[in-house]
Design an enzyme around this catalytic site. Structure first.
Site, PDB file in Angstrom:
ATOM      1  N   GLU A  77       0.820  -1.214   0.000  1.00  0.00           N
ATOM      2  CA  GLU A  77       0.000   0.000   0.000  1.00  0.00           C
ATOM      3  C   GLU A  77       0.858   1.270   0.000  1.00  0.00           C
ATOM      4  O   GLU A  77       0.360   2.359   0.309  1.00  0.00           O
ATOM      5  CB  GLU A  77      -0.920   0.017   1.238  1.00  0.00           C
ATOM      6  CG  GLU A  77      -1.683  -1.270   1.494  1.00  0.00           C
ATOM      7  CD  GLU A  77      -2.912  -1.415   0.622  1.00  0.00           C
ATOM      8  OE1 GLU A  77      -2.931  -0.845  -0.484  1.00  0.00           O
ATOM      9  OE2 GLU A  77      -3.843  -2.104   1.057  1.00  0.00           O
ATOM     10  N   TYR A 123     -15.168  15.177  19.106  1.00  0.00           N
ATOM     11  CA  TYR A 123     -13.807  14.668  18.929  1.00  0.00           C
ATOM     12  C   TYR A 123     -13.557  14.123  17.534  1.00  0.00           C
ATOM     13  O   TYR A 123     -12.441  14.190  17.027  1.00  0.00           O
ATOM     14  CB  TYR A 123     -13.471  13.645  20.017  1.00  0.00           C
ATOM     15  CG  TYR A 123     -13.213  14.336  21.324  1.00  0.00           C
ATOM     16  CD1 TYR A 123     -11.961  14.895  21.596  1.00  0.00           C
ATOM     17  CD2 TYR A 123     -14.224  14.494  22.262  1.00  0.00           C
ATOM     18  CE1 TYR A 123     -11.725  15.573  22.781  1.00  0.00           C
ATOM     19  CE2 TYR A 123     -14.001  15.179  23.438  1.00  0.00           C
ATOM     20  CZ  TYR A 123     -12.749  15.713  23.706  1.00  0.00           C
ATOM     21  OH  TYR A 123     -12.528  16.403  24.871  1.00  0.00           O
TER      22      TYR A 123
END
Length: 216
Positions: A77, A123
């Site tokens: 990746e 958050y």
């Protein structure tokens, strides 16, 4: 090849944080990969390695152009990570997990492709921001990097369709914390499906962006 004390510290932190993610079920088997910038390149977890059992000395090292310099062969990746570093100069680390709930979310057919993680907690807004869905691409295909580049650096995180989350941060600890926040928010979203959910308002999101100087 000489290794700086800073690079030694980053290698050690990468091993410690990766093991913590594995031990808490954010990654299984050889799934997931992590990278972090150092002075003269990028450190990356090796291909087919387990995040729970990394060897600091065998972590792959790449030059800024992505050429393999030392250590084991990097994750397939690598194109995904490079694309984040190229489009977000502030990125100092990238975390790609196959964490259960974020991956489950990536498989749903009714997601908003521009905003897969709606603002249900402050958050997730503060640590992750808006998370678009990228179309499915075979793991390791360089086209994955092209899809990230096409976003122009606007997003610190993306969700790969039928694959999982990728999160960048200014440093390794921040990227890991953001990846954890994304997974926990995805868990809430899965649990709340079918319920009437109260999202943060546009004004509340704007207030967070102003107070915490959020880019995305």
């Amino acid at each position: 090849m000489a290794v700086s004390s800073h690079e030694d510290a980053v290698r050690a932190e990468l091993v410690r944080l990766a093991a913590s993610l594995f031990q808490r079920g954010y990654s299984v088997g050889s799934a997931g990969n992590i990278s972090a910038k150092v002075e003269d390149g990028i450190l990356m977890t090796p291909t087919n390695s387990c995040l729970g059992f990394l060897d600091a000395a065998r972590i792959a090292k790449l030059d800024p152009a992505g050429n393999h310099l030392s250590g084991d062969k990097p994750s397939k990746e690598v194109f995904l990570h490079q694309a984040f570093y190229e489009t977000r100069p502030e990125a100092g680390a990238v975390v790609h997990l196959h964490s259960t709930h974020a991956t489950a979310l990536s498989c749903l057919a009714d997601l908003d492709p521009e905003d897969t993680i709606p603002p249900i907690t402050p958050y997730v807004v503060m640590r992750v921001g808006r998370v678009p869905l990228l179309p499915y691409v075979r793991p390791g295909d360089p086209a994955m990097g092209d899809l990230v580049r096409a976003r122009g650096g606007r997003n610190a995180a993306v969700l790969l369709a039928n694959h999982g989350p990728v999160v960048s941060g200014p440093d390794l600890l921040s990227a890991v914390y953001a990846a954890e926040e994304l997974e926990e928010t995805a868990k809430l979203l899965v649990l709340l499906r079918g319920q009437t959910v109260r999202h943060l308002t546009g004004e509340q999101v704007a207030d967070l962006a102003r107070v915490f100087k959020l880019k995305s």
